[in-house]
Design a protein around this motif. Structure first.
Motif, PDB file in Angstrom:
ATOM      1  N   GLU A 278       5.950  22.880  13.462  1.00 25.80           N
ATOM      2  CA  GLU A 278       6.093  24.313  12.456  1.00 25.80           C
ATOM      3  C   GLU A 278       5.200  24.124  11.740  1.00 25.80           C
ATOM      4  O   GLU A 278       4.233  24.874  11.381  1.00 25.80           O
TER       5      GLU A 278
ATOM      6  N   LYS B 113       0.533  26.077  10.850  1.00 30.52           N
ATOM      7  CA  LYS B 113       0.427  27.158   9.580  1.00 30.52           C
ATOM      8  C   LYS B 113       0.172  26.433   8.698  1.00 30.52           C
ATOM      9  O   LYS B 113      -0.646  27.310   8.611  1.00 30.52           O
TER      10      LYS B 113
ATOM     11  N   MET C 188      -3.516  27.250  10.754  1.00 39.67           N
ATOM     12  CA  MET C 188      -3.865  29.069   9.953  1.00 39.67           C
ATOM     13  C   MET C 188      -4.231  29.756   9.186  1.00 39.67           C
ATOM     14  O   MET C 188      -4.345  30.183   8.788  1.00 39.67           O
TER      15      MET C 188
ATOM     16  N   ALA D  61      -6.531  32.221  14.501  1.00 37.84           N
ATOM     17  CA  ALA D  61      -5.106  33.336  14.573  1.00 37.84           C
ATOM     18  C   ALA D  61      -3.919  33.074  15.126  1.00 37.84           C
ATOM     19  O   ALA D  61      -3.128  33.743  15.209  1.00 37.84           O
ATOM     20  N   ASN D  62      -3.864  32.025  15.822  1.00 36.87           N
ATOM     21  CA  ASN D  62      -2.844  31.261  17.039  1.00 36.87           C
ATOM     22  C   ASN D  62      -2.958  30.031  17.569  1.00 36.87           C
ATOM     23  O   ASN D  62      -3.751  29.347  16.519  1.00 36.87           O
ATOM     24  N   GLU D  63      -1.318  30.445  17.526  1.00 36.21           N
ATOM     25  CA  GLU D  63      -0.668  28.228  17.755  1.00 36.21           C
ATOM     26  C   GLU D  63      -2.532  27.583  19.030  1.00 36.21           C
ATOM     27  O   GLU D  63      -3.041  26.627  18.884  1.00 36.21           O
ATOM     28  N   ASN D  64      -2.287  28.399  20.061  1.00 32.89           N
ATOM     29  CA  ASN D  64      -3.184  28.317  21.037  1.00 32.89           C
ATOM     30  C   ASN D  64      -4.494  27.665  20.686  1.00 32.89           C
ATOM     31  O   ASN D  64      -5.527  26.898  20.621  1.00 32.89           O
ATOM     32  N   GLN D  65      -5.128  28.634  19.451  1.00 34.39           N
ATOM     33  CA  GLN D  65      -6.819  28.443  19.234  1.00 34.39           C
ATOM     34  C   GLN D  65      -6.292  27.014  18.232  1.00 34.39           C
ATOM     35  O   GLN D  65      -7.373  26.035  17.891  1.00 34.39           O
TER      36      GLN D  65
ATOM     37  N   ILE E 154       2.433  26.837  25.996  1.00 32.99           N
ATOM     38  CA  ILE E 154       1.170  26.900  25.070  1.00 32.99           C
ATOM     39  C   ILE E 154       0.559  24.802  25.610  1.00 32.99           C
ATOM     40  O   ILE E 154      -0.889  25.370  25.655  1.00 32.99           O
TER      41      ILE E 154
ATOM     42  N   GLN F  46      -6.419  36.581  28.199  1.00 34.73           N
ATOM     43  CA  GLN F  46      -6.026  35.639  26.634  1.00 34.73           C
ATOM     44  C   GLN F  46      -6.764  34.970  26.715  1.00 34.73           C
ATOM     45  O   GLN F  46      -7.309  34.513  24.922  1.00 34.73           O
ATOM     46  N   ASN F  47      -6.518  33.962  27.156  1.00 33.92           N
ATOM     47  CA  ASN F  47      -7.364  32.044  27.180  1.00 33.92           C
ATOM     48  C   ASN F  47      -8.814  32.217  26.753  1.00 33.92           C
ATOM     49  O   ASN F  47      -9.139  31.864  25.785  1.00 33.92           O
TER      50      ASN F  47
ATOM     51  N   ASP G 155      -9.323  33.979  23.473  1.00 30.28           N
ATOM     52  CA  ASP G 155      -9.358  32.379  22.417  1.00 30.28           C
ATOM     53  C   ASP G 155     -10.034  32.249  22.295  1.00 30.28           C
ATOM     54  O   ASP G 155     -10.524  31.336  21.636  1.00 30.28           O
TER      55      ASP G 155
END
Ligand code: ATP
Ligand code: MG
Length: 403
Positions: free
Chosen positions: A202, A206, A209, A250-254, A283, A313-314, A317
């Motif tokens: 976690e 963060k 990002m 911008a997000n966890e996948n990125q 994910i 979406q993928n 990303d």
């Protein structure tokens, strides 16, 4: 310090504070929301700390939920909002370097602020906007410094996750870690092995990002924390350039797909790698597809099928990530995706049921094979998505494979 104008989120929560104080207890806004307000940043959640014990808090409000009552936290439901009110507490024990063996409720704000991790997180604000700052947090906010409350070595010994939090806040806020605090991380980084990977995960996401993520990476390396992070430990020479390179995720996948591409983790290795990080299955699947797509973009011609498998979406990303990788930028691929004849198998104009009704195939593994074949042909643009043509193609295919 007194804030003259409170953000809307605090104004809405004011009745909670005044209800508690009217009953003779103390109540304050605490933690990240106070820090972020002073920094003029948007706030996520408004946390409240109070001298009232959980049972006393519950007596004052109609609707409450025991979200963490053993730690002193009660959620108050108010006009569709949930506010967590936590009783002032001290923590003791920490024999396993992670959670306190015991929390003790206390009536003193000072003791509660003392247990908090960093000076900038140890601020409290009352209903009038008056800030209580016992550890120089306002100065540190002003100087852009992350500094442990009290003796840093002891505080990281109590809870080793705080080391990751220090680097995470440094990345999110673009602050420097104060020298003694940083030294204490560098000399005790190994304590991170005591912490559950879910919690490290976690903080790490963060961090990646954050607005100053490359500085975060630099600190992971200089403190040696990276040695306890799966995949990074083994690849520090691939990791190091990130400390001098701009990237915005911008997000966890990125985050994970950018890292995989940077560290040289292939699509087929992603799953084993991310499982070590205790990453959610969805994910893992998305990141695998993104890394697959990025790998193709890098070295081959991208086919309809590559885009179809990834999903819209993928694709988006992956394009966002590709900007920070040394590879061609291909915004045209999104238009390409939007021109696909189908984006899901169920959009084929013929179903498995209809193929059986037409007696082209019986239930069983061949049925799945036929449908996959039709799907691939339609996605590739080699076969129009029309029922008659699909039936014909299915017939020919069945004949072909049963030869
Ligand atoms: P964010 O904006 O990410 O929510 P935050 O500062 O609110 O940042 P939280 O994890 O929500 O961080 O924690 C709320 C507050 O609780 C912190 O500001 C800090 O005062 C305290 N806190 C949280 N985790 C710890 C910890 N491991 N050790 C000591 N204090 C902590
Ligand atoms: Mg918070």
């Amino acid at each position: 310090m007194q804030l003259k104008q409170l953000p809307e989120e605090f104004k809405q929560a004011l009745p909670i504070l005044t209800t508690i104080t009217a009953a003779g207890f103390e109540a304050y806004f605490v933690g990240g929301s106070v820090r972020d307000t002073i920094l003029n940043k948007p706030i996520h959640d408004v946390d409240i700390a109070s001298s009232a014990y959980p049972a006393e808090v519950k007596n004052l409000f109609k609707k409450t939920v025991d979200t963490g009552i053993q730690h002193g936290t009660v959620m108050i439901l108010d006009h569709g909002h949930g506010y967590e009110v936590t009783t002032f507490r001290t923590e003791s024990g920490y024999q396993d370097y992670r959670r306190p063996d015991q929390v003790t409720f206390v009536r003193s704000l000072a003791e509660d602020l003392m247990r908090r991790d960093f000076t900038i997180n140890a601020l409290a604000m009352n209903a009038k906007g008056v800030v209580t700052d016992l550890f120089g947090g306002l100065t540190d906010l002003n100087d852009h410094v992350i500094k442990a409350v009290g003796d840093p070595a002891a505080r990281f010994h109590e809870d080793a996750l705080r080391m990751m939090r220090a680097v995470r806040f440094s990345s999110q806020l673009n602050f420097q870690i104060e020298a003694e605090t940083k030294q204490a991380i560098a000399s005790q980084a190994e304590l991170l092995t005591k912490i559950a990977m879910e919690r490290i995960h976690e903080e790490f996401v963060k961090l990646m990002m954050g607005q100053a993520a490359s500085q975060g990476v630099e600190q992971l390396i200089s403190t040696k924390l990276y040695q306890y992070l799966p995949g990074l430990n083994e690849r520090v020479s691939e990791l190091r350039p990130l400390a001098d390179q701009k990237f915005e995720l911008a997000n966890e996948n990125q985050v994970w797909s950018f890292l995989a591409m940077t560290l040289g983790i292939s699509a087929s290795q992603v799953s084993d790698w991310l499982k070590k990080w205790k990453t959610a299955n969805k994910i893992v699947k998305d990141v695998t597809e993104m890394v697959q797509l990025l790998t193709v973009i890098k070295s081959q011609t991208v086919s309809n099928w590559d885009l179809y498998v990834a999903g819209r979406q993928n694709v988006l990303d992956a394009l966002a990530v590709s900007r920070w990788l040394n590879m061609p930028y291909r915004p045209d691929l999104l238009q390409h995706y939007d021109q696909l004849v189908i984006t899901q198998k169920k959009q084929l104009t013929i179903s498995g049921k209809e193929l059986m009704q037409n007696q082209i195939v019986t239930a069983g593994p061949v049925l799945g094979q036929v449908l996959s074949y039709l799907e691939q042909q339609v996605v590739a643009g080699d076969l129009a998505n029309e029922p008659d043509l699909l039936v014909l193609a299915a017939k020919n295919y069945v004949q072909e494979i049963s030869k």
